[in-house]
Design an enzyme around this catalytic site. Structure first.
Site, short mmCIF file in Angstrom:
data_model
loop_
_atom_site.label_atom_id
_atom_site.label_comp_id
_atom_site.label_asym_id
_atom_site.label_seq_id
_atom_site.Cartn_x
_atom_site.Cartn_y
_atom_site.Cartn_z
N ARG A 46 0.76 -1.04 -0.09
CA ARG A 46 0.30 -0.10 0.12
C ARG A 46 0.67 1.10 0.17
NH1 ARG A 46 -3.79 1.08 4.85
NH2 ARG A 46 -2.71 1.01 5.86
N ARG B 65 3.14 0.04 14.65
CA ARG B 65 2.02 0.06 15.35
C ARG B 65 1.10 -1.60 15.62
NH1 ARG B 65 0.59 1.30 8.83
NH2 ARG B 65 -1.85 0.91 9.09
P1 B4P Z 1 -6.58 -2.76 6.19
O1 B4P Z 1 -6.36 -3.12 7.53
O2 B4P Z 1 -8.05 -2.59 5.63
O3 B4P Z 1 -6.04 -1.10 6.60
P2 B4P Z 1 -6.45 0.06 7.50
O4 B4P Z 1 -7.85 -0.43 7.29
O5 B4P Z 1 -6.25 1.18 7.19
O6 B4P Z 1 -6.81 -0.56 9.38
P3 B4P Z 1 -5.18 0.50 9.79
O7 B4P Z 1 -4.93 -0.36 10.58
O8 B4P Z 1 -3.80 0.54 8.79
O9 B4P Z 1 -5.30 1.72 9.79
P4 B4P Z 1 -6.42 2.82 10.71
O10 B4P Z 1 -6.94 4.34 9.37
O11 B4P Z 1 -8.13 2.07 11.11
O12 B4P Z 1 -5.60 -2.63 5.00
C1 B4P Z 1 -4.33 -2.48 4.51
C2 B4P Z 1 -3.74 -3.19 3.10
O13 B4P Z 1 -4.23 -4.62 2.73
C3 B4P Z 1 -4.67 -1.80 1.92
O14 B4P Z 1 -3.61 -1.71 0.98
C4 B4P Z 1 -5.13 -2.95 1.62
O15 B4P Z 1 -5.96 -2.63 -0.15
C5 B4P Z 1 -4.25 -4.49 1.57
N1 B4P Z 1 -6.54 -5.45 1.61
C6 B4P Z 1 -7.28 -5.96 2.83
N2 B4P Z 1 -7.59 -6.75 2.44
C7 B4P Z 1 -6.30 -8.20 1.79
C8 B4P Z 1 -6.11 -9.21 0.84
N3 B4P Z 1 -7.21 -10.48 1.47
N4 B4P Z 1 -4.98 -9.47 0.24
C9 B4P Z 1 -4.04 -8.59 0.66
N5 B4P Z 1 -4.30 -6.93 0.07
C10 B4P Z 1 -5.48 -7.15 1.48
O16 B4P Z 1 -5.60 3.25 11.27
C11 B4P Z 1 -3.92 4.49 11.14
C12 B4P Z 1 -4.15 4.92 12.94
O17 B4P Z 1 -5.12 5.91 12.77
C13 B4P Z 1 -3.58 4.49 13.54
O18 B4P Z 1 -2.16 3.78 13.69
C14 B4P Z 1 -3.62 5.97 15.13
O19 B4P Z 1 -2.77 6.46 14.84
C15 B4P Z 1 -4.85 6.22 14.31
N6 B4P Z 1 -6.26 5.90 14.91
C16 B4P Z 1 -7.28 4.84 14.38
N7 B4P Z 1 -8.11 5.27 15.03
C17 B4P Z 1 -7.78 5.24 15.74
C18 B4P Z 1 -8.79 4.75 17.58
N8 B4P Z 1 -9.65 4.03 18.02
N9 B4P Z 1 -8.40 5.12 18.58
C19 B4P Z 1 -6.67 5.64 18.23
N10 B4P Z 1 -6.77 5.80 17.25
C20 B4P Z 1 -6.72 5.38 16.28
#
Ligand code: B4P
Length: 197
Positions: A131, A148
């Site tokens: 990504r 993370r």
């Molecule tokens: P995802 O796992 O969908 O990633 P994400 O939703 O962005 O989760 P993440 O935990 O990383 O970040 P978030 O925005 O929640 O996918 C990752 C990648 O894998 C993508 O490129 C996707 O295309 C690929 N993929 C998915 N499924 C696949 C499969 N089956 N096969 C192959 N590839 C696949 O949080 C970001 C930051 O925001 C945190 O670190 C924190 O700082 C903050 N934050 C968010 N929520 C918070 C909370 N509740 N409290 C405090 N901080 C928070």
């Protein structure tokens, strides 16, 4: 399903939460509320919230509970969330669980299920590095990804037990192709009695 469906989607960074959340929420006709997406939108618009959140996100740390909780409280009070919602990436700490419990109590509402996507640690690093090439997210460098993962293990993994004790938890294998994972999620929701007909 006649009553509003309220779900939580959990899983380590890169488990596919954001990917699956959109599909599930569309299918159920409820908003997918991603705290990560809301933070990123604020970062790109350079709002006060975004400037505050960016410091933590870039380091791979959680944004403070007070900031995150207030943001979710506002979001789930909006009209579209009255018909239910899918929370993607919230709650992530014990304090967030307590705050969500309070918000739900105030609305006289209950959670239907908590889904946890399980994945292999090295696989998720590969996904996130891929990504990084495509989207260039500041928190998708190998060092920050490892941080993370640590933060998830310390602060969020314990929540699995909390929801398991409440009988709400369903684990879904997040390995394999996106469509395969989606199919497993829908079977799990059906088994939990939380799938729209
Ligand atoms: P995802 O796992 O969908 O990633 P994400 O939703 O962005 O989760 P993440 O935990 O990383 O970040 P978030 O925005 O929640 O996918 C990752 C990648 O894998 C993508 O490129 C996707 O295309 C690929 N993929 C998915 N499924 C696949 C499969 N089956 N096969 C192959 N590839 C696949 O949080 C970001 C930051 O925001 C945190 O670190 C924190 O700082 C903050 N934050 C968010 N929520 C918070 C909370 N509740 N409290 C405090 N901080 C928070």
């Amino acid at each position: 399903m006649n009553h509003p469906v309220r779900l939580i989607l959990m899983g380590p960074p890169g488990a596919g939460k954001g990917t699956q959340a959109t599909v599930i929420a569309d299918h159920l006709g409820v908003p997918a509320i991603s705290t990560g997406d809301i933070f990123r939108a604020n970062v790109s618009q350079e709002t006060e919230l975004g400037i505050e959140a960016k410091r933590y996100m870039d380091a791979g740390d959680y944004v403070p509970d007070s900031v995150t909780n207030a943001m979710v409280r506002d979001r789930i009070a909006q009209a579209d969330a009255k018909a239910g919602f899918l929370l993607d990436g919230y709650p992530r700490t014990v304090a967030q669980v307590e705050e969500l419990d309070a918000m739900l109590r105030e609305q006289d509402a209950q959670l239907d299920a908590v889904l946890v996507l399980t994945v292999d640690r090295d696989e998720v690093v590969q996904r996130l590095l891929k990504r990084a090439e495509l989207e260039g997210r500041a928190d998708d460098t190998e060092e920050v990804i490892r941080r993370r993962q640590e933060v998830y293990a310390e602060q969020t993994a314990p929540l699995i037990e909390v929801y398991a004790e409440r009988g709400l938890l369903t684990e879904v294998d997040g390995m394999g192709a996106v469509d395969e994972v989606t199919a497993r999620v829908f079977s799990a929701l059906e088994a939990a009695g939380a799938a729209a007909g």
